[in-house]
Design an enzyme around this catalytic site. Structure first.
Site, PDB file in Angstrom:
ATOM      1  N   HIS A 235       0.893  -1.215   0.064  1.00 14.78           N
ATOM      2  CA  HIS A 235       0.146   0.038   0.110  1.00 14.78           C
ATOM      3  C   HIS A 235       0.864   1.190   0.076  1.00 14.78           C
ATOM      4  O   HIS A 235       2.056   1.142   0.674  1.00 14.78           O
ATOM      5  CB  HIS A 235      -1.031   0.142   1.408  1.00 14.78           C
ATOM      6  CG  HIS A 235      -0.296   0.236   2.530  1.00 14.78           C
ATOM      7  ND1 HIS A 235       0.335  -0.818   3.080  1.00 14.78           N
ATOM      8  CD2 HIS A 235      -0.054   1.199   3.474  1.00 14.78           C
ATOM      9  CE1 HIS A 235       1.040  -0.622   4.173  1.00 14.78           C
ATOM     10  NE2 HIS A 235       0.605   0.728   4.454  1.00 14.78           N
ATOM     11  N   LEU A 236       0.317   2.236  -0.733  1.00 17.12           N
ATOM     12  CA  LEU A 236       0.841   3.691  -0.334  1.00 17.12           C
ATOM     13  C   LEU A 236      -0.111   4.601   0.351  1.00 17.12           C
ATOM     14  O   LEU A 236      -1.225   4.245   0.297  1.00 17.12           O
ATOM     15  CB  LEU A 236       1.285   4.128  -1.840  1.00 17.12           C
ATOM     16  CG  LEU A 236       2.232   3.635  -2.457  1.00 17.12           C
ATOM     17  CD1 LEU A 236       2.144   2.282  -3.307  1.00 17.12           C
ATOM     18  CD2 LEU A 236       3.024   4.651  -3.718  1.00 17.12           C
TER      19      LEU A 236
END
Length: 402
Positions: A235-236
């Site tokens: 994830h970012l």
């Protein structure tokens, strides 16, 4: 202390019933009855090349504090902000984020400190991590276990974008323990169970999300395992911060003859700077270089953080330089597994960029630039290892030019 905010995309004032201009085709808002959320489906946000805007996005001269309608929100901003605000009204967050006390610390760096007591106290405990290369564990919390309604939309690029590969599905979901308004997670195809290791498709989506926003303060970042990532599922982070940050205009020096890798200077700590002012092939080349660099670090168990922001071109710049392109900044750092209790803040992607979410009012009122620098510099690699990493990344970039 500054209470003013540049709210070019109406971050806090967007009505929960505000609708994007394409709402006759797609609704990004949940049905009012929570029993209907499960079957609501995930709406698609489909964008084309023409929505990736690199030119003309600037901070107002007297920012922050201009009237909120001074900068029209992009379609991306309208959709994200209205859907995010509705989730606030529906109580899907761990706490209701109010106006955060904010101050710019006196000194040469220009740290932006914010008091966020709720995040410090109520965020999910980080998972037990022992390796930058740790495998995904489906038994632990991951983004396949979130509640219905937390996903805002699926980010999809049109299949005919020139010179770019087909993008995988990216789910944009709320961070239930937000550090700022609009704080979202960009999660590539969560059912694949990808560990927290940066991949080109994820980075591409992050950079293009920055380009889809007309707000100069929408940033995206990545924490590796050992770099304070709290969930081992790729994830970012993306969020709005209505303040300039030191990394936007800090000067840099080139590290390779082709000018593809630069060393960022005059910021909290040195970082590796990658820059592009053009979408398309130049952006693809940047993504390739960055991911080769993060692969090198991951394979050698070196923790790292990454930050994507609109910014000035490399070279002799100033804090007020024009935001003519995208800066991707990469920091290699000591591994830190778990959260250090008792510190004013934890050092991850936003802190290295100069944004300091502080956990207690006592620390917020007493924090100095010197104390902040000491905390951050304590996370740096030893000088000999830092030089070794720099030489290795320069060699990696040189291979591209052959």
């Amino acid at each position: 202390m500054s209470g003013n905010r540049y709210t070019g995309c109406s971050l806090q004032q967007v009505s929960p019933m505000a609708v994007p201009h394409d709402s006759h085709e797609t609704s990004y808002l949940l049905p009012p009855n929570s029993k209907d959320w499960e079957g609501h489906g995930i709406p698609d946000f489909v964008y084309g090349q023409e929505e990736l805007v690199l030119e003309g996005i600037q901070w107002p001269r007297d920012a922050p504090g201009l009237p909120e309608d001074s900068v029209p929100p992009s379609r991306f901003d309208s959709v994200l902000c209205s859907a995010w605000r509705q989730r606030v009204e529906l109580g899907l967050f761990r706490y209701r984020l109010g106006e955060l006390q904010t101050q710019t610390l006196p000194g040469a760096v220009g740290f932006v400190a914010q008091l966020n007591v709720e995040r410090g106290a109520q965020r999910r405990r980080p998972q037990s991590i022992s390796s930058v290369k740790q495998a995904f564990d489906p038994a632990l919390f991951n983004f396949n276990k979130i509640r219905p309604g937390e996903v805002l939309f699926r980010l999809l690029r049109e299949p005919d974008l020139p010179g770019a590969p087909q993008q995988e599905d990216i789910l944009v979901m709320i961070n239930v323990s937000p550090l700022e308004w609009g704080h979202v997670l960009l999660v590539p195809e969560p059912t694949r169970g990808l560990p927290q290791r940066l991949l080109p498709g994820a980075l591409r989506a992050g950079v293009e999300a920055v380009l889809l926003s007309s707000h100069p303060g929408f940033r995206v970042g990545f924490n590796s395992l050992g770099g304070l990532a709290s969930v081992n599922h790729l994830h970012l982070h993306g969020y709005y911060l209505a303040h300039r940050l030191p990394v936007e205009g800090a000067p840099s020096e080139p590290l390779d003859p082709g000018g593809h890798l630069h060393l960022l200077q005059a910021v909290p700590v040195p970082g590796f700077l990658f820059y592009t002012s053009r979408p398309g092939p130049d952006l693809e080349a940047l993504i390739g270089r960055v991911c080769r660099a993060t692969d090198y670090l991951t394979d050698r168990e070196i923790a790292h953080n990454l930050f994507v922001t609109r910014g000035a071109p490399p070279g002799k710049t100033s804090p007020s330089s024009a935001l003519t392109g995208v800066r991707v900044i990469l920091w290699a750092r000591k591994s830190s597994f778990g959260v250090k209790e008792g510190e004013a803040f934890n050092v991850a992607l936003c802190e290295l960029a100069g944004h300091l979410p502080v956990k207690t009012s006592q620390d917020f009122s007493s924090l100095t630039e010197a104390a902040a620098l000491a905390l951050i510099q304590d996370c740096l690699l030893p000088p000999a290892q830092a030089e070794e990493v720099q030489a290795a990344l320069v060699a990696l970039i040189a291979q591209d030019e052959q």
